[in-house]
Motif scaffolding. Structure first.
Motif, PDB file in Angstrom:
ATOM      1  N   GLU A 240      12.169  -2.663 -12.768  1.00  0.00           N
ATOM      2  CA  GLU A 240      11.049  -1.851 -12.290  1.00  0.00           C
ATOM      3  C   GLU A 240      11.456  -0.919 -11.152  1.00  0.00           C
ATOM      4  N   PHE A 241      12.429  -1.326 -10.334  1.00  0.00           N
ATOM      5  CA  PHE A 241      12.857  -0.528  -9.183  1.00  0.00           C
ATOM      6  C   PHE A 241      14.348  -0.199  -9.326  1.00  0.00           C
ATOM      7  N   SER A 242      14.615   1.030  -9.675  1.00  0.00           N
ATOM      8  CA  SER A 242      15.999   1.484  -9.755  1.00  0.00           C
ATOM      9  C   SER A 242      16.510   1.768  -8.345  1.00  0.00           C
ATOM     10  N   SER A 243      17.776   2.144  -8.236  1.00  0.00           N
ATOM     11  CA  SER A 243      18.347   2.468  -6.926  1.00  0.00           C
ATOM     12  C   SER A 243      17.636   3.665  -6.298  1.00  0.00           C
ATOM     13  N   THR A 244      17.218   4.614  -7.138  1.00  0.00           N
ATOM     14  CA  THR A 244      16.475   5.770  -6.625  1.00  0.00           C
ATOM     15  C   THR A 244      15.121   5.354  -6.093  1.00  0.00           C
ATOM     16  N   HIS A 245      14.456   4.461  -6.827  1.00  0.00           N
ATOM     17  CA  HIS A 245      13.142   3.974  -6.395  1.00  0.00           C
ATOM     18  C   HIS A 245      13.253   3.194  -5.083  1.00  0.00           C
ATOM     19  N   LEU A 246      14.335   2.464  -4.909  1.00  0.00           N
ATOM     20  CA  LEU A 246      14.509   1.700  -3.674  1.00  0.00           C
ATOM     21  C   LEU A 246      14.666   2.622  -2.468  1.00  0.00           C
ATOM     22  N   LEU A 247      15.365   3.720  -2.658  1.00  0.00           N
ATOM     23  CA  LEU A 247      15.500   4.688  -1.564  1.00  0.00           C
ATOM     24  C   LEU A 247      14.155   5.318  -1.222  1.00  0.00           C
ATOM     25  N   ALA A 248      13.380   5.640  -2.263  1.00  0.00           N
ATOM     26  CA  ALA A 248      12.057   6.219  -2.031  1.00  0.00           C
ATOM     27  C   ALA A 248      11.109   5.205  -1.407  1.00  0.00           C
ATOM     28  N   LEU A 249      11.226   3.925  -1.820  1.00  0.00           N
ATOM     29  CA  LEU A 249      10.373   2.869  -1.272  1.00  0.00           C
ATOM     30  C   LEU A 249      10.646   2.662   0.208  1.00  0.00           C
ATOM     31  N   ASP A 250      11.877   2.823   0.631  1.00  0.00           N
ATOM     32  CA  ASP A 250      12.237   2.660   2.039  1.00  0.00           C
ATOM     33  C   ASP A 250      11.418   3.600   2.920  1.00  0.00           C
ATOM     34  N   SER A 251      11.362   4.854   2.542  1.00  0.00           N
ATOM     35  CA  SER A 251      10.601   5.828   3.328  1.00  0.00           C
ATOM     36  C   SER A 251       9.101   5.631   3.154  1.00  0.00           C
ATOM     37  N   GLN A 252       8.696   5.260   1.950  1.00  0.00           N
ATOM     38  CA  GLN A 252       7.272   5.104   1.678  1.00  0.00           C
ATOM     39  C   GLN A 252       6.676   3.934   2.450  1.00  0.00           C
ATOM     40  N   LEU A 253       7.441   2.885   2.654  1.00  0.00           N
ATOM     41  CA  LEU A 253       6.951   1.734   3.410  1.00  0.00           C
ATOM     42  C   LEU A 253       6.692   2.084   4.867  1.00  0.00           C
ATOM     43  N   GLU A 254       7.532   2.916   5.449  1.00  0.00           N
ATOM     44  CA  GLU A 254       7.326   3.326   6.842  1.00  0.00           C
ATOM     45  C   GLU A 254       6.035   4.136   6.991  1.00  0.00           C
ATOM     46  N   ASN A 255       5.809   5.075   6.073  1.00  0.00           N
ATOM     47  CA  ASN A 255       4.565   5.847   6.117  1.00  0.00           C
ATOM     48  C   ASN A 255       3.353   4.962   5.838  1.00  0.00           C
ATOM     49  N   PHE A 256       3.532   4.018   4.923  1.00  0.00           N
ATOM     50  CA  PHE A 256       2.436   3.142   4.530  1.00  0.00           C
ATOM     51  C   PHE A 256       1.954   2.287   5.698  1.00  0.00           C
ATOM     52  N   ILE A 257       2.865   1.645   6.415  1.00  0.00           N
ATOM     53  CA  ILE A 257       2.450   0.736   7.479  1.00  0.00           C
ATOM     54  C   ILE A 257       1.829   1.495   8.641  1.00  0.00           C
ATOM     55  N   LEU A 258       2.330   2.696   8.925  1.00  0.00           N
ATOM     56  CA  LEU A 258       1.733   3.497   9.988  1.00  0.00           C
ATOM     57  C   LEU A 258       0.336   3.943   9.614  1.00  0.00           C
ATOM     58  N   ASP A 259       0.148   4.338   8.354  1.00  0.00           N
ATOM     59  CA  ASP A 259      -1.167   4.753   7.872  1.00  0.00           C
ATOM     60  C   ASP A 259      -2.147   3.587   7.915  1.00  0.00           C
ATOM     61  N   MET A 260      -1.718   2.414   7.499  1.00  0.00           N
ATOM     62  CA  MET A 260      -2.606   1.254   7.456  1.00  0.00           C
ATOM     63  C   MET A 260      -3.077   0.850   8.856  1.00  0.00           C
ATOM     64  N   ARG A 261      -2.193   0.900   9.815  1.00  0.00           N
ATOM     65  CA  ARG A 261      -2.547   0.474  11.168  1.00  0.00           C
ATOM     66  C   ARG A 261      -3.405   1.507  11.896  1.00  0.00           C
ATOM     67  N   LEU A 262      -3.372   2.766  11.444  1.00  0.00           N
ATOM     68  CA  LEU A 262      -4.210   3.807  12.060  1.00  0.00           C
ATOM     69  C   LEU A 262      -5.578   3.890  11.414  1.00  0.00           C
ATOM     70  N   ASP A 263      -5.714   3.415  10.198  1.00  0.00           N
ATOM     71  CA  ASP A 263      -6.978   3.521   9.461  1.00  0.00           C
ATOM     72  C   ASP A 263      -7.831   2.287   9.745  1.00  0.00           C
ATOM     73  N   ASP A 264      -9.032   2.487  10.290  1.00  0.00           N
ATOM     74  CA  ASP A 264      -9.931   1.373  10.623  1.00  0.00           C
ATOM     75  C   ASP A 264     -10.447   0.652   9.386  1.00  0.00           C
ATOM     76  N   GLN A 265     -10.418   1.297   8.242  1.00  0.00           N
ATOM     77  CA  GLN A 265     -10.908   0.658   7.020  1.00  0.00           C
ATOM     78  C   GLN A 265     -10.043  -0.533   6.610  1.00  0.00           C
ATOM     79  N   PHE A 266      -8.811  -0.580   7.110  1.00  0.00           N
ATOM     80  CA  PHE A 266      -7.900  -1.653   6.743  1.00  0.00           C
ATOM     81  C   PHE A 266      -7.710  -2.663   7.880  1.00  0.00           C
TER      82      PHE A 266
END
Length: 376
Positions: A240-266
């Motif tokens: 499900e996660f190729s080497s390319t997907h893993l590189l993209a997931l690395d950056s996406q996780l950083e944006n994801f956690i920052l977004d989640m902690r700033l959004d009061d809905q979560f």
């Protein structure tokens, strides 16, 4: 009778100064019924039996003398002979020690809200404690059992004598000493089985996988979030996660956690299932597709594991001793109707009857008279 016996013993102990009186002390104790679906209930039953052992013996002695019928008196006599044996007391205290080690883990795994991190810690603690009991717990257990037997007038056998079983057996029993029977055949074997069960259920890979899933927990503003462990979780799914997907997931996780902690809905979400629902509601599952896919894999893992366990449990019921020759197709059909019985129970019986009645009739087999007539 059991309550009255225990009450009289408590009164005598208070008068002799053996126990202290006070608010909340000396509460009424009775035998707890063990339930197959509540793991901790067996531990509670053992503890209550040990604490009121003398009262249980007294009640059985009364029933043995004044039972309502011969069957009841005979059963009480048999129970007395059994529980007043050294082997019963030894097994009782052995299981108290084993279940005492795993009790917290059992309770943690039965809670509606699964704290995976603490549960995995309890698994590690239980393994270490069981190993410690196996290495250094024999002497203390034997001493504890001996003290208990002495206080209840139960004969303690000489460990160097030949073990004599109380049960009849047609097989020739190999002569072993009491020490070998209780230490090797009981103590080591029970502890080893428990250790093997924990090792099989919670392997290093399974434990690591569960700890990685726990990093998706949104409680306390994603306090358990760990990007490295989540990347490790994705590596468990190479298709499900190729080497390319893993590189993209690395950056996406950083944006994801920052977004989640700033959004009061979560901020007030409990569990990864609530997180997935909120991501869909806010359309952020489209913004973070790789994280959402990782979240779905975590949810599916728990459901798949429970479904497999449920299927194997159902097989023990469906494929019984009388049905041990059923074919795979019949077994699959029976399993489907049993596992999904809540759905099938909604189907009206009349509908099933009408369905079979409307089926095309098969060619009837001629009777013996008709067959003879045709042959003639």
């Amino acid at each position: 009778m059991l309550r009255e016996s225990q009450m009289q013993k408590t009164i005598v102990a208070l008068q002799n100064g053996d126990v202290s009186s006070g608010r909340g002390l000396n509460q009424e104790t009775t035998l707890k019924r063990a339930g197959d679906t509540r793991w901790g209930s067996h531990y509670g039953t053992i503890l209550s039996l040990i604490s009121i052992f003398s009262s249980v013996v007294e009640v059985l002695e009364v029933i043995e003398e004044d039972g309502n019928n011969p069957e009841q008196r005979a059963e009480a006599c048999q129970l007395l002979n059994h529980i007043q044996s050294f082997e019963f007391v030894f097994n009782l205290h052995l299981m108290k020690s084993i279940l005492g080690v795993t009790n917290e883990l059992s309770q943690a795994l039965q809670r509606s809200y699964q704290d995976i991190i603490n549960a995995m810690t309890l698994v590690k603690v239980s393994k270490q404690q069981l190993q410690s009991i196996r290495d250094d717990g024999w002497s203390s257990l034997l001493n504890e059992v001996s003290v208990f037997c002495d206080s209840h007038n139960i004969l303690v056998p000489n460990m160097n004598d030949i073990f004599v079983t109380q049960e009849r057996s047609r097989c020739k029993i190999q002569k072993v000493s009491n020490l070998h029977h209780f230490q090797v055949e009981l103590f080591y074997q029970v502890v080893d089985r428990q250790l093997q069960e924990l090792n099989n259920r919670f392997t290093e890979v399974n434990t690591e996988l569960l700890l990685c899933i726990a990093c998706l927990n949104p409680i306390d503003s994603f306090f358990a979030f760990d990007k490295e462990k989540l990347l490790r979780l994705a590596e468990f799914y190479p298709h499900e996660f190729s080497s390319t997907h893993l590189l993209a997931l690395d950056s996406q996780l950083e944006n994801f956690i920052l977004d989640m902690r700033l959004d009061d809905q979560f901020s007030n979400i409990n569990g990864i299932s609530g997180l997935s629902q909120k991501l869909v509601e806010t359309k952020k599952h489209v913004v973070y597709p790789l994280v959402f896919f990782l979240l779905k894999l975590a949810l599916i893992l728990l459901v798949a594991t429970a479904s497999v366990e449920r299927t194997f449990s159902a097989m023990n019921i469906i494929k019984s001793r009388l049905h041990n020759r059923m074919g795979d197709e019949w077994l699959n059909d029976c399993l489907v109707t049993y596992i999904e019985r809540e759905t099938f129970n909604q189907v009206d019986n009349e509908t099933i009857i009408q369905h079979f009645q409307n089926m095309k009739t098969r060619r009837e087999v001629p009777s013996r008279f008709e067959a003879k007539k045709v042959s003639s």
